[in-house]
Structure formats: C-alpha cells, structure tokens
Design an enzyme around this catalytic site. Structure first.
Site, mmCIF file in Angstrom:
data_model
loop_
_atom_site.group_PDB
_atom_site.id
_atom_site.type_symbol
_atom_site.label_atom_id
_atom_site.label_comp_id
_atom_site.label_asym_id
_atom_site.label_seq_id
_atom_site.Cartn_x
_atom_site.Cartn_y
_atom_site.Cartn_z
ATOM 1 N N ASN A 1 0.936 3.376 11.472
ATOM 2 C CA ASN A 1 0.883 4.788 11.107
ATOM 3 C C ASN A 1 0.197 5.620 12.184
ATOM 4 O OD1 ASN A 1 1.893 4.902 8.123
ATOM 5 N ND2 ASN A 1 0.546 3.133 8.204
ATOM 6 N N LYS B 1 0.850 -1.184 0.000
ATOM 7 C CA LYS B 1 0.000 0.000 0.000
ATOM 8 C C LYS B 1 0.885 1.233 0.000
ATOM 9 C CE LYS B 1 -3.664 -2.345 2.632
ATOM 10 N NZ LYS B 1 -4.473 -2.363 3.870
ATOM 11 N N ALA C 1 -2.737 -7.848 10.137
ATOM 12 C CA ALA C 1 -2.149 -9.156 9.864
ATOM 13 C C ALA C 1 -2.405 -10.156 10.984
ATOM 14 C CB ALA C 1 -0.648 -9.003 9.615
ATOM 15 N N THR D 1 -7.452 1.928 10.184
ATOM 16 C CA THR D 1 -6.113 2.470 10.401
ATOM 17 C C THR D 1 -6.130 3.702 11.284
ATOM 18 O OG1 THR D 1 -5.635 1.703 8.146
ATOM 19 C CG2 THR D 1 -3.966 3.052 9.192
ATOM 20 N N GLU E 1 4.218 2.938 6.185
ATOM 21 C CA GLU E 1 4.205 3.357 4.778
ATOM 22 C C GLU E 1 3.792 4.819 4.598
ATOM 23 O OE1 GLU E 1 5.326 1.913 2.218
ATOM 24 O OE2 GLU E 1 4.937 -0.239 2.185
ATOM 25 N N LYS F 1 -4.905 6.372 3.050
ATOM 26 C CA LYS F 1 -5.358 6.147 4.428
ATOM 27 C C LYS F 1 -4.194 6.116 5.407
ATOM 28 C CE LYS F 1 -4.096 1.642 4.836
ATOM 29 N NZ LYS F 1 -3.498 0.906 5.982
ATOM 30 N N SER G 1 -2.325 -0.172 14.412
ATOM 31 C CA SER G 1 -1.886 0.597 13.247
ATOM 32 C C SER G 1 -0.530 1.244 13.475
ATOM 33 C CB SER G 1 -2.920 1.685 12.917
ATOM 34 O OG SER G 1 -2.402 2.599 11.970
#
Length: 341
Positions: free
Chosen positions: A265, A117, A149, A257, A290, A200, A263
């Site tokens: 991020n 992503k 995951a 997220t 990411e 996102k 998460s």
C-alpha cells in the site's frame, strides 16, 4: 526464554490462500515431526502447488524463502476437512466466496482464523461479520498486526495480535502458532483488531502519496498521528477499545505499513504521488493492495456511524473519484484549526 507449550486441542492447521502471507503462515504452523501437528496449504495456482511440493519454495509470491519439507500444498479444498483449524489468508473482498466454498466443500465446525485485512465493499461489513453471515456459529479468531510475510517466513522476530472471544480457543491458537520469533498477544477485541488492520492500509497509501510528493518527514509523521485518531474514532464507534487501537493491531501495524518498503500500500501511494495512474500501477502487480478497496468501504462505514475521517476520505476521492492529489492536499491543509483531543 521458555517456549510455549503447544497442541492443546489444535494440531492440524489448514491454510486457505497460497500468496505470501498464507505461505508464511503455513510454514510457521509446520512441526518438525508431522505426527505432532501438520500444516496443509490450499492454493489456487497449480504452479504454486507444484513449487511447494517439489522444491519447498513459492517463487511466485515468496521468492528466496526455503519452506519446511513437511509443508504440503493442495488444490483440493476438501482436503482440508480433517484440519482442527482453518486460517483464511485470502483477500478481504474474496472472503465471502471462500466462506461459501468452505461451507459447501469442507463443512464441519473447525474454528476459522481470519488473516485478511479489509472491509467488504458495499456492505461495510468486517471480515468476522461476513463469516458470521455465511458460516453462522463457527468459532472465529483474527490474526493481525505488524507482520511482513517474508520476515516471518525467514524466522525474524515479530509480534501479532490474536483476537478471539473464546478464551480457551484463543489460548490454544496462541500455543499452537507461537514461536520464539513469532509472539501472538491474546485479545478478545475482534472489532478493534479488524479496524486497525483495515484502516492502516488506507493510511499507508496516504503516506506513500506524501513521500511521492516529497512533502517531508514532518508531514508523514503528522499524517500517521492524525490517521491514528481517525482509526480510533471509527473503532470506538463500533464498540472497540481504544487500547486495542494503540496496540499491535492498530498503531503497530500502522507504523510498519507506513514506513516499511515492503508495504504494497505504501509503494502504491508513492507511485500515485509521483504521478503514475492507478490503472497502470495495478496492472503491473500480481499482489493485492487491500487499501484500494478498503478506502471505498470505509466511506460507507464512516457515513453510517457519522464518523469524520478526512484523510481516508481524501484517499478514496483520489482512488475512485478522479480527484486531483494536489486539490485533496490543499483541502486537508485548509481544514479549520481545532483541539487535538
């Protein structure tokens, strides 16, 4: 509920990437009887390979999850040459290098399923566009959506988007990967699926900053909603459908997220909001957030298409231009009042 029929044309799955998501997908693709379909995971780290093959676990990236004893790991990329499809679960910024390795070390024409992503820095290309440059004419699909995951690996219920322009290939992948607790929904909108998965992550960093600064749930809800509008503007400018953005790969992934404590991020944004330096946060992590890279790439893509994305631009400025968080928040709150439509 009747389980979907599997194995139409795709039996053996190769997964490239031994991190949490790659391991979870490789475990998902395992069958009780390897003769019905097997799963082979390529990992870079010898410790991960040994752990999976001898202990049926990946303590480095997916601790506490017992993996199927039919799952095998390898450090030889060429070992995946007989797989019917390859899932690429590597960081988006590494995708070009891995595509070149697949071309040189594996060859063949097996379909590629993108599980990364992001947007490539500099070029502003989506993952499918990167693969099309390096591996032209390969059938492509995108697997994305609200999926942590560890929860997938534990067999907890989840749904995802499987985007593929080839309807027959998409259906075969859904049948091969689908389980009672893992529900892939088929789409032909690759652009929309990829934009949702990329943007996102940047918005999750922004939400984390809001939480870290203790600005309240009202602010977080407003940010998620206005962030979704930014996502939709960019997706539509690139030719995606708005309903894709409001589906699993967009809104669904955004909600997860921006609210789930797992998460990466979101947690990075919280640390930033609490006053920690980015270099210190990144240095203490083994896994990739990411959104840090994607924030830079979104600026390139948005400018190219004349799209206004103030929240994403503010995150980019904080991460990569030494902008102060309070100054960026003040600038966002000082924007002119306008119609929501």
């Amino acid at each position: 509920m009747t389980a979907p029929t599997r194995h139409i044309g795709i039996r053996h799955i190769g997964v490239v990437g031994g991190g949490a998501w790659g391991t979870a997908l490789a475990a998902l693709a395992c069958e009780a009887d390897p003769a019905e379909g097997r799963s082979l995971l390529w990992a870079r780290n010898p410790e991960v390979i040994a752990d999976i093959n001898t202990r049926q676990t990946n303590r480095l990236y997916l601790a506490g999850v017992a993996l199927p004893n039919t799952l095998q790991a390898t450090g030889d990329l060429a070992a995946l040459k007989d797989c019917d499809a390859l899932i690429l679960a590597v960081p988006a910024q590494s995708l070009r290098d891995f595509a070149a390795r697949i071309r040189d070390e594996i060859g063949g024409s097996a379909p590629l399923v993108i599980a990364a992503k992001g947007i490539e820095i500099g070029s502003g290309l989506l993952p499918a566009e990167v693969l099309a440059e390096v591996l032209p004419d390969r059938p492509l699909a995108v697997l994305t959506g609200p999926t942590f995951a560890a929860e997938v690996a534990h067999g907890l219920p989840a749904a995802a988007t499987l985007a593929c322009e080839n309807a027959a290939l998409g259906a075969a992948l859904v049948q091969r990967l689908g389980r009672a607790t893992f529900r892939p929904y088929l789409s032909d909108d690759l652009i929309g699926a990829q934009i949702g998965g990329a943007v996102k992550n940047v918005l999750a960093i922004a939400c984390g900053i809001v939480i870290g600064r203790r600005l309240g749930d009202n602010a977080r809800a407003a940010l998620i909603t206005r962030g979704l509008a930014e996502m939709a503007r960019l997706a539509e400018a690139l030719g995606a459908r708005r309903e894709t953005v409001t589906g699993l790969s967009g809104l669904g992934d955004l909600v997860l997220t921006c609210s789930g404590p797992q998460s990466r991020n979101l947690s990075l944004g919280i640390a930033l909001g609490e006053g920690r330096a980015l270099a210190m946060i990144m240095g203490a992590r083994r896994t990739v957030a990411e959104g840090v890279h994607t924030a830079r790439a979104i600026g390139t893509l948005a400018a190219k298409h004349g799209i206004e994305m103030p929240i994403c631009a503010a995150v980019d400025a904080v991460l990569h231009a030494d902008a102060g968080i309070d100054a960026m928040l003040a600038a966002l709150l000082a924007r002119p009042f306008k119609s929501e439509e």
